[in-house]
Design a protein around this motif. Structure first.
Motif, PDB file in Angstrom:
ATOM      1  N   LYS A  82       0.811  -1.218   0.000  1.00  0.00           N
ATOM      2  CA  LYS A  82       0.000   0.000   0.000  1.00  0.00           C
ATOM      3  C   LYS A  82       0.852   1.279   0.000  1.00  0.00           C
ATOM      4  CE  LYS A  82      -3.923  -2.192   2.279  1.00  0.00           C
ATOM      5  NZ  LYS A  82      -3.559  -3.560   2.224  1.00  0.00           N
ATOM      6  N   LEU A  83       1.821   1.303  -0.905  1.00  0.00           N
ATOM      7  CA  LEU A  83       2.660   2.484  -1.115  1.00  0.00           C
ATOM      8  C   LEU A  83       2.635   2.847  -2.590  1.00  0.00           C
ATOM      9  CD1 LEU A  83       5.803   1.431   0.970  1.00  0.00           C
ATOM     10  CD2 LEU A  83       4.172   3.224   1.588  1.00  0.00           C
ATOM     11  N   SER A  84       2.919   4.082  -2.899  1.00  0.00           N
ATOM     12  CA  SER A  84       3.037   4.461  -4.306  1.00  0.00           C
ATOM     13  C   SER A  84       4.284   3.767  -4.871  1.00  0.00           C
ATOM     14  CB  SER A  84       3.174   5.976  -4.453  1.00  0.00           C
ATOM     15  OG  SER A  84       4.452   6.399  -4.007  1.00  0.00           O
ATOM     16  N   PRO A  85       4.297   3.478  -6.164  1.00  0.00           N
ATOM     17  CA  PRO A  85       5.474   2.814  -6.743  1.00  0.00           C
ATOM     18  C   PRO A  85       6.773   3.575  -6.483  1.00  0.00           C
ATOM     19  CG  PRO A  85       3.661   2.704  -8.283  1.00  0.00           C
ATOM     20  CD  PRO A  85       3.217   3.595  -7.142  1.00  0.00           C
ATOM     21  N   ARG A  86       6.739   4.874  -6.622  1.00  0.00           N
ATOM     22  CA  ARG A  86       7.961   5.665  -6.418  1.00  0.00           C
ATOM     23  C   ARG A  86       8.425   5.619  -4.960  1.00  0.00           C
ATOM     24  NH1 ARG A  86       9.186  11.897  -8.157  1.00  0.00           N
ATOM     25  NH2 ARG A  86      11.264  11.912  -7.277  1.00  0.00           N
ATOM     26  N   ASN A  87       7.491   5.798  -4.039  1.00  0.00           N
ATOM     27  CA  ASN A  87       7.820   5.763  -2.614  1.00  0.00           C
ATOM     28  C   ASN A  87       8.326   4.374  -2.215  1.00  0.00           C
ATOM     29  OD1 ASN A  87       8.046   6.834  -0.024  1.00  0.00           O
ATOM     30  ND2 ASN A  87       5.946   6.311   0.514  1.00  0.00           N
ATOM     31  N   PHE A  88       7.637   3.344  -2.698  1.00  0.00           N
ATOM     32  CA  PHE A  88       8.062   1.980  -2.413  1.00  0.00           C
ATOM     33  C   PHE A  88       9.484   1.721  -2.916  1.00  0.00           C
ATOM     34  CE2 PHE A  88       8.640  -2.159  -4.480  1.00  0.00           C
ATOM     35  CZ  PHE A  88       8.827  -2.936  -3.341  1.00  0.00           C
ATOM     36  N   GLN A  89       9.745   2.126  -4.137  1.00  0.00           N
ATOM     37  CA  GLN A  89      11.059   1.886  -4.732  1.00  0.00           C
ATOM     38  C   GLN A  89      12.162   2.593  -3.934  1.00  0.00           C
ATOM     39  OE1 GLN A  89      11.247   2.804  -8.919  1.00  0.00           O
ATOM     40  NE2 GLN A  89      12.898   1.357  -9.202  1.00  0.00           N
ATOM     41  N   GLN A  90      11.898   3.807  -3.487  1.00  0.00           N
ATOM     42  CA  GLN A  90      12.898   4.548  -2.715  1.00  0.00           C
ATOM     43  C   GLN A  90      13.124   3.911  -1.346  1.00  0.00           C
ATOM     44  OE1 GLN A  90      14.780   7.260  -3.919  1.00  0.00           O
ATOM     45  NE2 GLN A  90      15.954   6.541  -2.169  1.00  0.00           N
ATOM     46  N   ILE A  91      12.052   3.508  -0.685  1.00  0.00           N
ATOM     47  CA  ILE A  91      12.182   2.863   0.625  1.00  0.00           C
ATOM     48  C   ILE A  91      12.949   1.558   0.485  1.00  0.00           C
ATOM     49  CG2 ILE A  91      10.867   1.686   2.439  1.00  0.00           C
ATOM     50  CD1 ILE A  91       8.704   3.909   1.989  1.00  0.00           C
ATOM     51  N   PHE A  92      12.622   0.780  -0.526  1.00  0.00           N
ATOM     52  CA  PHE A  92      13.303  -0.500  -0.756  1.00  0.00           C
ATOM     53  C   PHE A  92      14.797  -0.267  -0.959  1.00  0.00           C
ATOM     54  CE2 PHE A  92      14.687  -4.337  -2.769  1.00  0.00           C
ATOM     55  CZ  PHE A  92      13.825  -5.335  -2.317  1.00  0.00           C
ATOM     56  N   LYS A  93      15.121   0.688  -1.799  1.00  0.00           N
ATOM     57  CA  LYS A  93      16.535   0.966  -2.094  1.00  0.00           C
ATOM     58  C   LYS A  93      17.263   1.499  -0.864  1.00  0.00           C
ATOM     59  CE  LYS A  93      19.730   2.695  -5.381  1.00  0.00           C
ATOM     60  NZ  LYS A  93      19.978   2.741  -6.761  1.00  0.00           N
TER      61      LYS A  93
END
Length: 163
Positions: A82-93
Motif C-alpha cells: 500500500k505504497l506508491s510505486p515511487r515511494n516503495f522503490q525509494q524505501i526499498f533501495k
C-alpha cells in the motif's frame, strides 16, 4: 576538556564553553559544522523511517521468493504494501541498497544456480523456469553475479544432477 553535552544546554552555549579560548572564527566554524550536521541528520530521519517499513519489506521479499518465476511488476509490489510505486522503490533501495528488481534478479539467479548444480535442465529451460524470458539476458546477468557463464558454473560446481 573537550567533552560536549549538547542535551544539557543549548548547543551554542556548550560550544562557547569548549571552544571559547580558541582563535577568532573557530567557534563560528564549529557552529556552522554542527548546524550542517543537524540539517543533514534531520533530512535523513525525515526521508523514511525505515524501521516502520521492515514488515512491509519482508512481505515483498517473501512474495518475490514465492513468485520469482512469474512476471512481477513494480506496481504489484507497491500494491502489496500500500505504497506508491515511487515511494516503495525509494524505501526499498534505502533499506537494501539495491532496487526491487535488482533484488528479484538476485533471487532468480540464486534459484538458477541451484538448478544448474542439481539438475540436467538446459540453460534455456533454467532461464525460463526462473523468470528470465530471454536466455541471452539470463546469461549476461548470471555472468555479472557469478563472474562465469552458466555452463562454466555447471561444469565447476554441478553435483548429482538429476531431473
Amino acid at each position: 576538556d573537550f567533552a560536549i553535552n549538547l542535551t544539557a544546554k543549548p548547543a551554542h552555549f556548550e560550544l562557547n564553553r569548549v571552544f571559547g579560548g580558541y582563535a577568532t572564527g573557530y567557534q563560528t566554524i564549529c557552529t556552522l559544522v554542527l548546524a550542517d550536521l543537524i540539517v543533514f541528520l534531520s533530512r535523513v530521519a525525515s526521508r523514511h523511517n525505515l524501521a516502520e517499513h521492515t514488515d512491509k519489506l519482508a512481505i515483498v521479499v517473501a512474495y518475490m521468493e514465492k513468485n520469482y518465476p512469474n512476471r512481477i511488476t513494480l506496481e504489484q509490489l507497491s500494491r502489496l504494501v500500500k505504497l506508491s510505486p515511487r515511494n516503495f522503490q525509494q524505501i526499498f533501495k534505502d533499506y537494501f541498497g539495491i532496487s526491487p528488481f535488482q533484488q528479484l534478479i538476485k533471487i532468480r539467479l540464486n534459484h538458477a544456480s541451484k538448478l544448474l548444480r542439481k539438475t540436467d535442465y538446459s540453460i534455456s529451460e533454467i532461464s525460463y523456469a526462473t523468470g528470465f524470458g530471454d536466455g541471452a539476458y539470463f546469461t549476461r546477468q548470471f555472468n555479472k553475479m557469478f563472474h562465469m557463464s552458466p555452463s562454466v558454473y555447471r561444469k565447476k560446481l554441478g553435483d548429482n544432477r538429476k531431473k
